[in-house]
Design a protein around this motif. Structure first.
Motif, PDB file in Angstrom:
ATOM      1  N   GLY A 146      34.890  76.775 -17.413  1.00 18.05           N
ATOM      2  CA  GLY A 146      34.339  76.098 -16.241  1.00 18.05           C
ATOM      3  C   GLY A 146      32.825  76.202 -16.132  1.00 18.05           C
ATOM      4  N   THR A 147      32.168  76.692 -17.189  1.00 13.47           N
ATOM      5  CA  THR A 147      30.712  76.867 -17.125  1.00 13.47           C
ATOM      6  C   THR A 147      29.989  75.530 -17.082  1.00 13.47           C
ATOM      7  OG1 THR A 147      31.040  78.782 -18.514  1.00 13.47           O
ATOM      8  CG2 THR A 147      28.757  78.064 -18.187  1.00 13.47           C
ATOM      9  N   ALA A 148      30.424  74.625 -17.965  1.00 14.80           N
ATOM     10  CA  ALA A 148      29.764  73.320 -18.038  1.00 14.80           C
ATOM     11  C   ALA A 148      30.806  72.287 -18.395  1.00 14.80           C
ATOM     12  CB  ALA A 148      28.675  73.351 -19.105  1.00 14.80           C
ATOM     13  N   SER A 149      30.534  71.030 -18.081  1.00 16.79           N
ATOM     14  CA  SER A 149      31.516  70.012 -18.446  1.00 16.79           C
ATOM     15  C   SER A 149      31.206  69.468 -19.834  1.00 16.79           C
ATOM     16  CB  SER A 149      31.568  68.901 -17.397  1.00 16.79           C
ATOM     17  OG  SER A 149      30.301  68.396 -17.132  1.00 16.79           O
TER      18      SER A 149
ATOM     19  N   LYS B 198      39.031  65.699  -7.863  1.00 15.46           N
ATOM     20  CA  LYS B 198      38.220  64.672  -7.195  1.00 15.46           C
ATOM     21  C   LYS B 198      37.589  65.228  -5.919  1.00 15.46           C
ATOM     22  CE  LYS B 198      38.756  60.292  -9.111  1.00 15.46           C
ATOM     23  NZ  LYS B 198      39.050  58.864  -9.081  1.00 15.46           N
ATOM     24  N   THR B 199      38.260  66.165  -5.263  1.00 14.10           N
ATOM     25  CA  THR B 199      37.687  66.694  -4.019  1.00 14.10           C
ATOM     26  C   THR B 199      36.512  67.632  -4.290  1.00 14.10           C
ATOM     27  OG1 THR B 199      39.668  68.043  -4.045  1.00 14.10           O
ATOM     28  CG2 THR B 199      39.457  66.485  -2.231  1.00 14.10           C
ATOM     29  N   SER B 200      36.639  68.485  -5.303  1.00 15.01           N
ATOM     30  CA  SER B 200      35.547  69.440  -5.562  1.00 15.01           C
ATOM     31  C   SER B 200      34.294  68.703  -6.002  1.00 15.01           C
ATOM     32  CB  SER B 200      35.953  70.453  -6.626  1.00 15.01           C
ATOM     33  OG  SER B 200      35.919  69.860  -7.906  1.00 15.01           O
ATOM     34  N   GLN B 201      34.501  67.533  -6.596  1.00 13.52           N
ATOM     35  CA  GLN B 201      33.374  66.709  -7.022  1.00 13.52           C
ATOM     36  C   GLN B 201      32.511  66.349  -5.814  1.00 13.52           C
ATOM     37  OE1 GLN B 201      34.863  63.666  -9.687  1.00 13.52           O
ATOM     38  NE2 GLN B 201      33.837  62.190  -8.392  1.00 13.52           N
ATOM     39  N   LYS B 202      33.206  66.041  -4.724  1.00 14.99           N
ATOM     40  CA  LYS B 202      32.473  65.623  -3.518  1.00 14.99           C
ATOM     41  C   LYS B 202      31.686  66.786  -2.931  1.00 14.99           C
ATOM     42  CE  LYS B 202      35.281  61.657  -2.229  1.00 14.99           C
ATOM     43  NZ  LYS B 202      36.664  61.881  -2.727  1.00 14.99           N
ATOM     44  N   THR B 203      32.266  67.991  -2.984  1.00 12.55           N
ATOM     45  CA  THR B 203      31.585  69.133  -2.393  1.00 12.55           C
ATOM     46  C   THR B 203      30.664  69.826  -3.391  1.00 12.55           C
ATOM     47  OG1 THR B 203      33.530  70.438  -2.943  1.00 12.55           O
ATOM     48  CG2 THR B 203      33.409  69.587  -0.712  1.00 12.55           C
ATOM     49  N   GLY B 204      30.736  69.392  -4.665  1.00 13.72           N
ATOM     50  CA  GLY B 204      29.859  69.966  -5.691  1.00 13.72           C
ATOM     51  C   GLY B 204      30.146  71.421  -5.992  1.00 13.72           C
ATOM     52  N   THR B 205      31.398  71.846  -5.844  1.00  9.79           N
ATOM     53  CA  THR B 205      31.714  73.265  -5.994  1.00  9.79           C
ATOM     54  C   THR B 205      32.454  73.603  -7.281  1.00  9.79           C
ATOM     55  OG1 THR B 205      33.655  72.776  -4.677  1.00  9.79           O
ATOM     56  CG2 THR B 205      31.813  73.822  -3.543  1.00  9.79           C
ATOM     57  N   CYS B 206      32.570  72.648  -8.194  1.00  7.51           N
ATOM     58  CA  CYS B 206      33.424  72.936  -9.339  1.00  7.51           C
ATOM     59  C   CYS B 206      32.760  73.710 -10.464  1.00  7.51           C
ATOM     60  CB  CYS B 206      34.030  71.640  -9.888  1.00  7.51           C
ATOM     61  SG  CYS B 206      35.065  71.883 -11.333  1.00  7.51           S
ATOM     62  N   ILE B 207      31.665  73.203 -10.977  1.00 12.96           N
ATOM     63  CA  ILE B 207      31.070  73.876 -12.137  1.00 12.96           C
ATOM     64  C   ILE B 207      29.655  74.353 -11.847  1.00 12.96           C
ATOM     65  CG2 ILE B 207      32.372  72.809 -14.012  1.00 12.96           C
ATOM     66  CD1 ILE B 207      30.053  70.784 -14.209  1.00 12.96           C
ATOM     67  N   ALA B 208      29.216  75.286 -12.695  1.00 11.73           N
ATOM     68  CA  ALA B 208      27.894  75.880 -12.502  1.00 11.73           C
ATOM     69  C   ALA B 208      26.772  74.864 -12.725  1.00 11.73           C
ATOM     70  CB  ALA B 208      27.722  77.077 -13.418  1.00 11.73           C
TER      71      ALA B 208
ATOM     72  N   HIS C 123      44.264  58.797 -11.465  1.00 16.35           N
ATOM     73  CA  HIS C 123      43.188  58.219 -10.659  1.00 16.35           C
ATOM     74  C   HIS C 123      42.928  59.044  -9.404  1.00 16.35           C
ATOM     75  CE1 HIS C 123      40.664  55.049  -8.974  1.00 16.35           C
ATOM     76  NE2 HIS C 123      41.372  55.110  -7.871  1.00 16.35           N
ATOM     77  N   ARG C 124      43.993  59.575  -8.826  1.00 14.01           N
ATOM     78  CA  ARG C 124      43.832  60.318  -7.573  1.00 14.01           C
ATOM     79  C   ARG C 124      43.397  61.755  -7.784  1.00 14.01           C
ATOM     80  NH1 ARG C 124      48.705  57.773  -3.900  1.00 14.01           N
ATOM     81  NH2 ARG C 124      47.633  55.772  -3.620  1.00 14.01           N
ATOM     82  N   LEU C 125      43.783  62.359  -8.913  1.00 22.07           N
ATOM     83  CA  LEU C 125      43.558  63.800  -9.071  1.00 22.07           C
ATOM     84  C   LEU C 125      42.405  64.178  -9.991  1.00 22.07           C
ATOM     85  CD1 LEU C 125      47.253  65.008  -9.450  1.00 22.07           C
ATOM     86  CD2 LEU C 125      45.871  64.912  -7.374  1.00 22.07           C
ATOM     87  N   MET C 126      42.242  63.451 -11.092  1.00 23.67           N
ATOM     88  CA  MET C 126      41.305  63.902 -12.124  1.00 23.67           C
ATOM     89  C   MET C 126      39.881  63.458 -11.780  1.00 23.67           C
ATOM     90  SD  MET C 126      43.537  65.463 -13.987  1.00 23.67           S
ATOM     91  CE  MET C 126      43.181  65.803 -15.716  1.00 23.67           C
ATOM     92  N   GLY C 127      39.011  64.431 -11.561  1.00 16.50           N
ATOM     93  CA  GLY C 127      37.626  64.128 -11.215  1.00 16.50           C
ATOM     94  C   GLY C 127      36.789  63.763 -12.424  1.00 16.50           C
ATOM     95  N   ARG C 128      35.494  63.583 -12.216  1.00 14.75           N
ATOM     96  CA  ARG C 128      34.628  63.077 -13.268  1.00 14.75           C
ATOM     97  C   ARG C 128      34.260  64.126 -14.312  1.00 14.75           C
ATOM     98  NH1 ARG C 128      30.106  59.103 -11.031  1.00 14.75           N
ATOM     99  NH2 ARG C 128      30.206  58.543 -13.234  1.00 14.75           N
ATOM    100  N   HIS C 129      34.140  65.385 -13.913  1.00 20.57           N
ATOM    101  CA  HIS C 129      33.746  66.427 -14.872  1.00 20.57           C
ATOM    102  C   HIS C 129      34.934  66.855 -15.723  1.00 20.57           C
ATOM    103  CE1 HIS C 129      29.688  67.099 -13.394  1.00 20.57           C
ATOM    104  NE2 HIS C 129      30.159  67.000 -12.166  1.00 20.57           N
ATOM    105  N   VAL C 130      34.799  66.750 -17.034  1.00 20.36           N
ATOM    106  CA  VAL C 130      35.860  67.135 -17.963  1.00 20.36           C
ATOM    107  C   VAL C 130      35.551  68.535 -18.472  1.00 20.36           C
ATOM    108  CG1 VAL C 130      37.097  66.492 -20.072  1.00 20.36           C
ATOM    109  CG2 VAL C 130      35.967  64.718 -18.687  1.00 20.36           C
ATOM    110  N   LEU C 131      36.545  69.421 -18.438  1.00 20.95           N
ATOM    111  CA  LEU C 131      36.316  70.803 -18.853  1.00 20.95           C
ATOM    112  C   LEU C 131      36.999  71.100 -20.179  1.00 20.95           C
ATOM    113  CD1 LEU C 131      36.963  72.385 -15.345  1.00 20.95           C
ATOM    114  CD2 LEU C 131      34.762  71.776 -16.368  1.00 20.95           C
ATOM    115  N   SER C 132      36.336  71.883 -20.986  1.00 12.62           N
ATOM    116  CA  SER C 132      36.904  72.284 -22.270  1.00 12.62           C
ATOM    117  C   SER C 132      38.153  73.134 -22.002  1.00 12.62           C
ATOM    118  CB  SER C 132      35.845  73.079 -23.040  1.00 12.62           C
ATOM    119  OG  SER C 132      36.438  73.690 -24.145  1.00 12.62           O
ATOM    120  N   THR C 133      39.278  72.713 -22.563  1.00 14.67           N
ATOM    121  CA  THR C 133      40.558  73.371 -22.275  1.00 14.67           C
ATOM    122  C   THR C 133      41.379  73.474 -23.555  1.00 14.67           C
ATOM    123  OG1 THR C 133      40.543  72.331 -20.111  1.00 14.67           O
ATOM    124  CG2 THR C 133      42.636  73.208 -20.827  1.00 14.67           C
ATOM    125  N   SER C 134      42.018  74.599 -23.745  1.00 11.43           N
ATOM    126  CA  SER C 134      42.874  74.712 -24.924  1.00 11.43           C
ATOM    127  C   SER C 134      44.155  75.438 -24.552  1.00 11.43           C
ATOM    128  CB  SER C 134      42.147  75.465 -26.025  1.00 11.43           C
ATOM    129  OG  SER C 134      41.820  76.756 -25.554  1.00 11.43           O
TER     130      SER C 134
END
Ligand SMILES: *[C@@H]1O[C@H](CO)[C@@H](O)[C@H](O)[C@H]1NC(C)=O
Ligand SMILES: *[C@@H]1O[C@H](CO)[C@@H](O)[C@H](O)[C@H]1NC(C)=O
Ligand SMILES: *[C@@H]1O[C@H](CO)[C@@H](O)[C@H](O)[C@H]1NC(C)=O
Ligand SMILES: *[C@@H]1O[C@H](CO)[C@@H](O)[C@H](O)[C@H]1NC(C)=O
Ligand SMILES: *[C@@H]1O[C@H](CO)[C@@H](O)[C@H](O)[C@H]1NC(C)=O
Ligand SMILES: *[C@@H]1O[C@H](CO)[C@@H](O)[C@H](O)[C@H]1NC(C)=O
Ligand SMILES: CC(=O)N[C@H]1CO[C@H](CO)[C@@H](O)[C@@H]1O
Length: 427
Positions: A40-43, A416-426, A390-401
């Motif tokens: 979750g450090t960067a998208s 999509k909600t955290s995107q609006k509040t800007g609280t997802c990634i560093a 469309h409803r759940l997946m926000g714009r920032h893609v995170l490296s996941t394995s």
């Protein structure tokens, strides 16, 4: 043999959504330990707000493949725009990106206002390229379509005829420059009417070796620059201008490299088509769809196109302009059934990982791969996958394995909600 499927939406610390696709080939309980790791450090990618897109095509009812005619009245020319299910299916997205195009777009002529000539339909003639005659779009049908798209909340990308003015040479390739006059008439009409078109795309599957015929990358880049100039001229003074897209074709390294280089910054989005499962007639489609290593092979064109765009350091982005998985209209009870979600959702996840901004599913309706049933308009399973994404997946893609088994695949985005509040990634 039984199949087990789970689609899980996990809410992790209220910030990101993650989905996991799982297949097992046995009903017996097979305990496999594994773990999901998300950074979750960067998208690693940043997709469009309206990443989910679906297509509408031109194929008339007479389009048949392997003895099956699967298009019904799903053509742009005869689709029932008063159908309530169709309206609500699009409205649920608000907006749904819709790309209008397909093979026959390079045979469509736009009626000119004041033109007294008749406007004939696309008619079957198997001795002609693509099996149909040229056809014509009347401005009254274009009006109806635009009113429908405005009311239902569709964001439209229109695929223009890129064969206008060219002749087909003895070797099958298209010769000469694009004649933009008919496209110009359509774009002017559209702009003057105040219809919102979010993008104008040039041509369908004429890149590389092409389907039916092909155009060289250098010529295509030149023609796309002409389209960009035309759009800038017609929309002069408009607050929001449509973007220009091309070539809407299959990825071919040399052709795409040259196209990107030669068109420099004149194109906002490079569109590629995906049919990596082969022809719809293939009896082994389901095996391919459920084979993790087969699916993995699908990441190659996303990675390659991303690399070309990174190297060019232009602002041009990558889109999937059309993806139906299995060509020649898909396959009934496979590409319109639950099992196709394994291919579709995996594609959406992979495309995002490689920073593809938009992914257009062939089709919204029509053929055997519609999100909606061609005759009843009732949603097929993948419609709900598209809507959930469309409803759940926000714009920032995170490296996941996922480690443990390759039968489990995981993808994570900021919600999509955290995107609006800007609280997802560093960052
Ligand atoms: C997570 O991503 C950041 C930024 O790309 C990188 O510096 C870091 O090494 C990554 N962490 C792990 C555990 O891979
Ligand atoms: C398409 O529409 C026409 C005219 O409304 C109708 O006669 C025909 O049955 C329809 N075809 C299909 C496949 O639904
Ligand atoms: C073309 O097809 C449409 C839809 O089926 C029909 O309404 C129209 O009359 C046809 N036009 C011509 C010129 O045959
Ligand atoms: C189909 O097209 C060919 C080539 O233009 C033409 O010779 C033929 O008459 C057409 N067939 C029909 C049924 O219109
Ligand atoms: C076109 O789109 C813009 C921006 O999305 C919006 O403000 C405008 O109202 C739309 N115009 C019409 C005619 O729908
Ligand atoms: C589409 O609807 C028709 C009519 O109800 C049905 O026969 C057909 O099986 C449906 N197709 C799919 C893929 O569900
Ligand atoms: C504006 C800009 O950066 N244009 C560049 C896009 O990429 C091509 C090919 O690498 C360059 O030639 C352009 O200068």
């Amino acid at each position: 043999m039984g199949l087990f499927f789970s689609l899980s939406i996990l809410l992790l610390s209220q910030l990101l959504f993650c989905f996991i696709l799982k297949t097992t080939d046995s009903l017996s309980v097979n305990v496999v330990e594994g773990s999901v790791n998300t950074n979750g450090t960067a998208s690693i990618g940043f997709i469009d707000e309206d990443f989910i897109c679906a297509t509408l095509d031109w194929w008339p009812p007479e389009k048949c493949d392997y003895g099956t005619c699967s298009w019904g009245n799903a053509s742009l020319l005869n689709l029932d725009l008063n159908n309530k299910i169709l309206f609500n299916a699009i409205k649920a997205f608000s907006p749904l990106k819709v790309r209008l195009g397909g093979t026959l777009q390079d045979k469509v002529i736009y009626q000119k206002i004041g033109d007294q000539e008749t406007c004939p339909n696309l008619t079957k003639n198997s001795s002609l390229m693509f099996g149909f005659t040229n056809g014509c779009l009347t401005m009254s049908r274009w009006d109806e379509l635009n009113i429908f798209f405005k009311n239902s909340g569709a964001k439209v990308v229109f695929g223009l005829n890129a064969l206008s003015g060219r002749t087909i040479g003895l070797d099958g390739t298209a010769i000469g420059p694009w004649d933009s006059s008919n496209a110009e008439a359509l774009i002017r009409y559209t702009a003057n009417k105040g219809y919102n078109i979010s993008g104008w795309e040039l041509g369908n599957e004429l890149s590389g070796n092409g389907i039916g015929t092909s155009v060289t990358a250098k010529q295509y880049a030149f023609d796309t620059i002409s389209l960009q100039n035309l759009v800038q001229k017609i929309y002069f003074g408009f607050q929001e201008k449509p973007i220009v897209l091309g070539p809407g074709g299959f990825y071919e390294a040399n052709w795409f490299n040259e196209y990107v280089t030669e068109s420099s910054n004149a194109i906002q989005a490079i569109t590629q088509h995906i049919y990596n499962l082969g022809p719809g007639v293939d009896d082994h489609l389901v095996e391919k769809i459920l084979d993790p290593s087969y699916l993995d092979g699908g990441s190659q064109p996303f990675r390659d196109l991303q690399n070309i765009l990174k190297k060019s350091r232009n602002s041009t982005v990558a889109w999937v302009g059309e993806a139906g998985g299995a060509y020649n209209s898909g396959r009934n009870l496979v590409t319109n059934a639950f099992v196709f979600g394994f291919w579709y959702l995996d594609q959406l996840g992979m495309a995002s990982m490689y920073d593809t901004k938009t992914y257009c599913r062939q089709t919204l309706i029509g053929g055997n791969y519609g999100l909606l049933n061609t005759t009843t308009f009732v949603p097929n399973p993948d419609y709900y996958s598209a809507l959930l994404w469309h409803r759940l997946m926000g714009r920032h893609v995170l490296s996941t394995s996922f480690t443990g088994t390759n039968k489990i695949r995981s993808y994570a985005h900021c919600s999509k909600t955290s995107q609006k509040t800007g609280t997802c990634i560093a960052k």
